[in-house]
Design a protein around this motif. Structure first.
Motif, short mmCIF file in Angstrom:
data_model
loop_
_atom_site.label_atom_id
_atom_site.label_comp_id
_atom_site.label_asym_id
_atom_site.label_seq_id
_atom_site.Cartn_x
_atom_site.Cartn_y
_atom_site.Cartn_z
N LEU A 1 0.83 -1.21 0.00
CA LEU A 1 0.00 0.00 0.00
C LEU A 1 0.86 1.26 0.00
O LEU A 1 0.57 2.21 -0.73
N ILE A 2 1.93 1.25 0.80
CA ILE A 2 2.81 2.42 0.84
C ILE A 2 3.40 2.64 -0.54
O ILE A 2 3.42 3.75 -1.08
N PHE A 3 3.83 1.53 -1.16
CA PHE A 3 4.43 1.64 -2.47
C PHE A 3 3.42 2.17 -3.50
O PHE A 3 3.72 3.10 -4.27
N ILE A 4 2.20 1.62 -3.47
CA ILE A 4 1.17 2.10 -4.40
C ILE A 4 0.91 3.59 -4.18
O ILE A 4 0.78 4.37 -5.12
N GLY A 5 0.87 3.97 -2.90
CA GLY A 5 0.64 5.39 -2.56
C GLY A 5 1.69 6.28 -3.18
O GLY A 5 1.37 7.32 -3.78
N ILE A 6 2.96 5.86 -3.07
CA ILE A 6 4.05 6.68 -3.64
C ILE A 6 3.88 6.80 -5.16
O ILE A 6 3.96 7.88 -5.74
N VAL A 7 3.62 5.64 -5.80
CA VAL A 7 3.47 5.65 -7.26
C VAL A 7 2.34 6.57 -7.69
O VAL A 7 2.48 7.40 -8.59
N MET A 8 1.21 6.46 -6.98
CA MET A 8 0.05 7.27 -7.36
C MET A 8 0.34 8.76 -7.17
O MET A 8 -0.08 9.58 -7.98
N ALA A 9 1.02 9.09 -6.09
CA ALA A 9 1.31 10.49 -5.82
C ALA A 9 2.08 11.11 -6.98
O ALA A 9 1.88 12.27 -7.33
N PHE A 10 2.96 10.32 -7.60
CA PHE A 10 3.72 10.84 -8.74
C PHE A 10 2.92 10.76 -10.04
O PHE A 10 2.98 11.65 -10.88
N ALA A 11 2.18 9.65 -10.20
CA ALA A 11 1.56 9.39 -11.50
C ALA A 11 0.27 10.19 -11.73
O ALA A 11 0.03 10.66 -12.84
N ILE A 12 -0.52 10.40 -10.67
CA ILE A 12 -1.83 11.01 -10.89
C ILE A 12 -1.76 12.42 -11.50
O ILE A 12 -2.45 12.70 -12.48
N PRO A 13 -0.90 13.32 -10.96
CA PRO A 13 -0.84 14.65 -11.60
C PRO A 13 -0.43 14.56 -13.07
O PRO A 13 -0.92 15.32 -13.90
N LEU A 14 0.45 13.60 -13.37
CA LEU A 14 0.90 13.45 -14.76
C LEU A 14 -0.24 12.94 -15.64
O LEU A 14 -0.44 13.41 -16.76
N PHE A 15 -1.00 11.97 -15.11
CA PHE A 15 -2.15 11.45 -15.86
C PHE A 15 -3.13 12.58 -16.15
O PHE A 15 -3.67 12.70 -17.24
N ARG A 16 -3.33 13.41 -15.13
CA ARG A 16 -4.31 14.49 -15.26
C ARG A 16 -3.86 15.49 -16.33
O ARG A 16 -4.67 16.03 -17.08
N ALA A 17 -2.56 15.72 -16.39
CA ALA A 17 -2.04 16.72 -17.34
C ALA A 17 -2.16 16.26 -18.78
O ALA A 17 -2.13 17.09 -19.70
N MET A 18 -2.30 14.94 -18.99
CA MET A 18 -2.33 14.42 -20.37
C MET A 18 -3.41 15.10 -21.21
O MET A 18 -3.17 15.42 -22.38
N GLN A 19 -4.59 15.31 -20.64
CA GLN A 19 -5.69 15.86 -21.43
C GLN A 19 -5.41 17.27 -21.92
O GLN A 19 -5.60 17.58 -23.08
N THR A 20 -4.93 18.14 -21.00
CA THR A 20 -4.68 19.52 -21.42
C THR A 20 -3.55 19.58 -22.44
O THR A 20 -3.56 20.39 -23.34
N LYS A 21 -2.60 18.66 -22.30
CA LYS A 21 -1.49 18.66 -23.25
C LYS A 21 -1.96 18.17 -24.63
O LYS A 21 -1.48 18.65 -25.66
N THR A 22 -2.90 17.22 -24.64
CA THR A 22 -3.47 16.78 -25.92
C THR A 22 -4.19 17.96 -26.58
O THR A 22 -4.07 18.19 -27.78
N ASP A 23 -4.93 18.72 -25.77
CA ASP A 23 -5.63 19.90 -26.26
C ASP A 23 -4.67 20.87 -26.92
O ASP A 23 -4.94 21.40 -27.99
#
Ligand SMILES: Nc1ncnc2c1ncn2[C@@H]1O[C@H](COP(=O)(O)OP(=O)(O)OP(=O)(O)O)[C@@H](O)[C@H]1O
Ligand SMILES: [Mg+2]
Length: 459
Positions: A166-188
């Motif tokens: 869980l700790i490991f997943i938490g770390i990964v998500m903390a880094f990955a989620i903002p990047l995932f979110r940015a994908m849409q605006t960058k596609t735009d």
């Protein structure tokens, strides 16, 4: 996100997919217990007929699990694709009724991304949700409980491995989620720069800005690519580490289970079953993490789609439309009309007052930016005026059904648009049953007017 799926996804298909999935989970959860029975009661005692019997049971459960998985995937895929289809047509229906005012609000490039890419994000999450989001928690609870029944002594291994995971997943998500979110605006952004480059290609060439534009596109492209590489690297790195955690758990189970077996407190079959359940528990966490990583991006997409669907179209049909007389001879009048673009402070047109009758040709002459196009756009009600009235046959255009109004008007804009197809297809756009004579007549009118500017013809 649920709001956007509501009414656009079939409830029956969703319920069906969930039921199939529950059957699949139950069948899958049964298999390790049967394995442990075979090992404990068949292999250990050499009871061949027992092995056969349980073996057949296992085949039965496996087949059931495969059939259920098939049913689940089939329904999940079908309903998520239908959700996408419904979303796309709803956006299109909305956008096609936009007046120019609304088009000024959302970039065309962004509208295209929202109808394509954003819808795909929602579709993917719907698919994942129907496959995994519901499966993982059931699997998690079921496998933990069954693991516990197989060996209380080994359950403590979970107490270590689950928090580590869980700790490991938490770390990964903390880094990955903002990047995932940015994908849409960058596609735009890519679509925006690309579209500007295409529509403005002549200006770009005339001012020799090719290099500048290319660099601008490169910038947007690179930005998107770097973001995608970062996010994929994080996800790619996560997998080996997760495998490591799972293998570590396995080693611990064999190590401590072995000791329990040699001290005769546990049977070999139970350890094997425990190991499989442990994997199912950790797997469920990983599946949940995967779904939760996709949700922020899809949530961003859902908001962007909802934004379009929520835009109120200002120009609508009146509640009680007035019928136009069934004649081909119409008259047009501007009655002290004022118009102001919603983004502008000053009036684009002030106190316009004139009339045109059947058979008459009225030319509006004026310098660039004097409002000729604006004036013509008011006749088919592309914009609604601020003061006065635009009248067709004495009726305010706002009191007519837009379809009736448009039927009475031919409109030739200064900048022509050709749709895919032949010239004949394009000419038949306004009247599918047009005869050759009518087509030639239309061509002659177009030739004599379009070269001068915008033209609206009401009779
Ligand atoms: N979508 C818009 N939003 C805000 N202002 C606009 C918009 N379209 C045009 N304008 C402004 O309204 C004024 C009238 O523009 P319009 O395009 O009607 O002129 P025009 O007479 O057709 O010019 P041209 O001869 O170049 O075709 C201009 O000042 C223009 O900048
Ligand atoms: Mg113009």
């Amino acid at each position: 996100m649920l709001k956007i799926a509501k009414g656009r996804i079939s409830t029956m298909a969703v319920i069906g997919a969930i039921l199939f999935m529950i059957v699949q989970v139950i069948a899958t959860l049964n298999l390790p217990s049967l394995t442990s029975n075979i090992v404990n009661n068949g292999v250990a005692t050499g009871n061949i007929s027992y092995i056969w019997k349980i073996g057949f049971e296992m085949i039965g459960f496996s087949l059931l699990s495969v059939v259920a998985a098939f049913g689940n995937v089939f329904l999940a895929a079908r309903s998520s694709q239908k959700l996408g289809k419904n979303l796309r047509s709803d956006i299109y229906k909305k956008v096609i009724n936009f007046s120019n005012d609304e088009f000024d609000k959302v970039e065309t490039s962004s509208l295209i991304t929202r109808t394509t890419n954003d819808v795909v994000q929602i579709q993917n999450v719907a698919m994942m949700a129907l496959r995994m989001m519901i499966m993982a928690p059931i699997m998690l609870v079921g496998a933990s409980f069954l693991a516990y029944t197989k060996s209380h002594e080994l359950t403590w291994i979970f107490v270590v491995s689950i928090p580590v995971l869980l700790i490991f997943i938490g770390i990964v998500m903390a880094f990955a989620i903002p990047l995932f979110r940015a994908m849409q605006t960058k596609t735009d952004r890519i679509n925006l720069v690309f579209r500007e480059g295409l529509t403005g290609v002549r200006v770009i060439r005339a001012f020799r800005q090719d290099k500048f534009e290319q660099d601008r596109f490169e910038g947007a492209n690179k930005d998107y690519t770097q973001n995608a590489i970062k996010v994929n690297t994080i996800v790619a790195l996560a997998f080996p580490i997760m495998t490591l955690i799972m293998s570590g758990t396995n080693v611990a189970i064999v190590w401590f289970g072995g000791q329990l077996i040699s001290s005769q407190t546990m049977q070999v079959g139970n350890m094997i079953a425990f190991m499989t359940y442990a994997m199912q528990v950790l797997m469920s966490f990983m599946l949940l993490a995967m779904v939760f990583a996709l949700i922020p991006r899809a949530a961003a997409s859902a908001t962007r789609i909802q934004e379009v669907l929520d835009i109120e179209t200002k120009i609508n049909d009146p509640e009680k439309p007035v019928a136009l007389p069934a004649t081909k001879q119409h008259s047009l009048a501007f009655d002290h009309v004022d118009y102001r673009y919603q983004t502008a402070e000053q009036l684009a047109l002030a106190d316009i007052d004139f009339s045109a009758h059947s058979g008459q040709t009225v030319a509006i002459i004026g310098g660039t930016g004097s409002g000729k196009t604006t004036l013509v756009n008011l006749i088919p009600r592309f914009y609604d005026i601020e003061k006065g009235a635009v009248k067709l046959d004495g009726e305010d255009v706002r009191s007519l059904k837009t379809a009736d109004l448009h039927r009475a008007i031919s409109f030739v804009p200064q900048t022509a648009t050709l749709f895919t197809g032949t010239i004949r297809d394009n000419l038949k756009f306004g009247n599918a049953d047009a005869t050759d004579d009518e087509i030639w007549h239309a061509l002659e009118i177009a030739w004599s007017t379009a070269t001068f500017g915008d033209c609206a013809c009401v009779s």
